[in-house]
Design an enzyme around this catalytic site. Sequence first.
Site, PDB file in Angstrom:
ATOM      1  N   TYR A  50       0.888  -1.178   0.000  1.00 48.43           N
ATOM      2  CA  TYR A  50       0.000   0.000   0.000  1.00 48.43           C
ATOM      3  C   TYR A  50       0.914   1.212   0.000  1.00 48.43           C
ATOM      4  CZ  TYR A  50      -4.233   2.467   1.834  1.00 48.43           C
ATOM      5  OH  TYR A  50      -5.336   3.266   2.033  1.00 48.43           O
TER       6      TYR A  50
ATOM      7  N   ARG B  23     -12.749   8.301   5.739  1.00 51.18           N
ATOM      8  CA  ARG B  23     -12.665   8.954   7.048  1.00 51.18           C
ATOM      9  C   ARG B  23     -12.697  10.465   6.875  1.00 51.18           C
ATOM     10  NH1 ARG B  23      -8.829   5.041   7.034  1.00 51.18           N
ATOM     11  NH2 ARG B  23      -7.134   6.538   6.715  1.00 51.18           N
TER      12      ARG B  23
ATOM     13  N   GLU C 294      -6.867  -2.336  -9.581  1.00 51.78           N
ATOM     14  CA  GLU C 294      -5.749  -1.665  -8.922  1.00 51.78           C
ATOM     15  C   GLU C 294      -4.544  -1.797  -9.840  1.00 51.78           C
ATOM     16  OE1 GLU C 294      -5.169  -3.004  -4.919  1.00 51.78           O
ATOM     17  OE2 GLU C 294      -6.892  -1.864  -4.172  1.00 51.78           O
TER      18      GLU C 294
ATOM     19  N   ASP D  33      -4.527  -5.948  -9.437  1.00 52.15           N
ATOM     20  CA  ASP D  33      -5.025  -6.657  -8.261  1.00 52.15           C
ATOM     21  C   ASP D  33      -6.502  -6.299  -8.079  1.00 52.15           C
ATOM     22  OD1 ASP D  33      -4.704  -8.445  -6.203  1.00 52.15           O
ATOM     23  OD2 ASP D  33      -4.182  -6.915  -4.744  1.00 52.15           O
TER      24      ASP D  33
ATOM     25  N   ARG E 173     -14.937  -4.101  -3.768  1.00 52.38           N
ATOM     26  CA  ARG E 173     -14.901  -3.100  -2.698  1.00 52.38           C
ATOM     27  C   ARG E 173     -15.991  -3.312  -1.653  1.00 52.38           C
ATOM     28  NH1 ARG E 173      -9.819  -1.103  -3.007  1.00 52.38           N
ATOM     29  NH2 ARG E 173      -9.360  -0.260  -5.086  1.00 52.38           N
TER      30      ARG E 173
ATOM     31  N   GLN F  22     -14.983  -6.354   0.467  1.00 51.44           N
ATOM     32  CA  GLN F  22     -13.823  -5.961   1.269  1.00 51.44           C
ATOM     33  C   GLN F  22     -14.227  -5.058   2.434  1.00 51.44           C
ATOM     34  OE1 GLN F  22     -10.794  -4.017  -1.037  1.00 51.44           O
ATOM     35  NE2 GLN F  22      -9.482  -3.602   0.725  1.00 51.44           N
TER      36      GLN F  22
ATOM     37  N   TYR G 294     -13.157  -6.576   6.181  1.00 58.72           N
ATOM     38  CA  TYR G 294     -11.739  -6.321   6.466  1.00 58.72           C
ATOM     39  C   TYR G 294     -11.459  -5.946   7.921  1.00 58.72           C
ATOM     40  CZ  TYR G 294     -11.713  -1.171   6.707  1.00 58.72           C
ATOM     41  OH  TYR G 294     -11.882   0.127   7.085  1.00 58.72           O
TER      42      TYR G 294
ATOM     43  N   LYS H 132     -10.318  -9.674  -2.173  1.00 53.88           N
ATOM     44  CA  LYS H 132      -9.098  -9.519  -2.957  1.00 53.88           C
ATOM     45  C   LYS H 132      -8.585 -10.839  -3.528  1.00 53.88           C
ATOM     46  CE  LYS H 132      -6.779  -6.225  -2.858  1.00 53.88           C
ATOM     47  NZ  LYS H 132      -6.656  -5.063  -3.773  1.00 53.88           N
TER      48      LYS H 132
ATOM     49  N   THR I   3      -5.737 -12.074  -9.224  1.00 55.08           N
ATOM     50  CA  THR I   3      -4.691 -11.071  -9.399  1.00 55.08           C
ATOM     51  C   THR I   3      -4.048 -11.348 -10.746  1.00 55.08           C
ATOM     52  OG1 THR I   3      -4.256 -10.937  -7.018  1.00 55.08           O
ATOM     53  CG2 THR I   3      -2.529 -10.140  -8.501  1.00 55.08           C
TER      54      THR I   3
ATOM     55  N   THR J 216      -1.769  -0.017  -5.249  1.00 52.85           N
ATOM     56  CA  THR J 216      -2.249   0.872  -6.298  1.00 52.85           C
ATOM     57  C   THR J 216      -1.290   2.033  -6.534  1.00 52.85           C
ATOM     58  OG1 THR J 216      -4.523   0.337  -5.741  1.00 52.85           O
ATOM     59  CG2 THR J 216      -4.169   2.321  -7.032  1.00 52.85           C
TER      60      THR J 216
END
Length: 407
Positions: free
Chosen positions: A123, A137, A194, A228, A232, A235, A239, A248, A252, A342
């Site tokens: 990440y 957030r 991604e 990848d 969403r 996930q 998660y 995920k 891939t 990504t």
Amino acid sequence: MTTPRSWLAPANDSPFGVHNLPYGVFTAADRPGVRRIGVRIGDFVLDAGAAARAAGEPSVLLDADSLNPLLAAGRPVWTEVRASLTRWLTDETHRDALSPLLLPLAEVALHLPFEVADYVDFYASEHHATNLGKIFRPGSEPLTPNWKHLPIGYHGRSGTVVVSGTPVGRPQGQRKAPADAVPSFGPTRRLDIEAEVGFVVGAPSVLGEPVTMDRFHEHVFGVCLVNDWSARDIQAWEYVPLGPFLGKSFATSVSPWIVPLAALEHARVTPPARDVELLPYLDDRAGDRPWGLDLALEVRLNGHRISRPPFASMYWTAAQQLAHMTVNGASLRTGDLFASGTVSGPEPETRGALIELTWNGENPLKLPDGTTRTFLEDGDEVTITATAPGPEGTVVGFGEVTGRVTP
């Protein structure tokens, strides 16, 4: 040092000239059931094992049906094999023997070039992480407190790493939107991409011995492109607290060509300035040059370019990722694949995932056929390509990683 010229004249102006020579695995009509190692030169594939025999230098490594034996051989052998391939393709005395071993790219089938051992996804883009933090957030600090202290990653599923061109079935799973009282089950409604860069490990390491940044080139054989895929909605529900799982692990995709690390020396750049002091095992300011790479990615949806992510903007380098991945004593295996996460840049048109490009669906993409997209629909095809600077103004090509969504 002058870049050598190939006796295969069209290849000299190609992103796949002798300055590149990426490796892959192919089958062809003359031996349809036999997988062979190939080296791309221009728009041709050189049968590497047959070329070695024709040159009087037979190689069991190049006669294998995957790249794994070559990967395991280590850096000195990689250098020797690359030098031999360059010599065969530039020395006129080999033209007559090797010309019949050059197969048109359009006439071969390309396969997953190596057997994937473990798969780790990182990440590493500050722009991507910041965008997702703002989306999920709002009003809070977008980056988590640990983000600039260590490369965040997770262990994925190696068994679902597939080669470019493999259809990607829309995954099913549990989904729960914030307004839903209980979860439901069904196909993902928020299938995403991604755009990433992958690093292929060759030489293994010893359990209990961390691999420091200065040993990166001893263990990493080469670079490929990665998509990848991400569900969403699946996930988002699953998660917390352990991270990505079924959202995920369904697929891939990787490109069929592995560009040797040695072909990217002219693409090395200094990564973005770090504004947090790093612990010594991640501090790349001293010693060898850092492993930032100037790769220019391009993402197309149904043939229409939707993004141009710049890899040079990645905050964490692959050498730092490898050092962090092994600092606890975890060992490397031949065929390990780790990906950057990504790739996103600072501008809207440089974002490497639909969740960013559409701002979580709030700003749909408009396509030339008049349709719009927030996330992928069945039948959509995504293609990621990339180039990097090579010696003396040349360009290093990576080929492409393509996948079409099926119901």
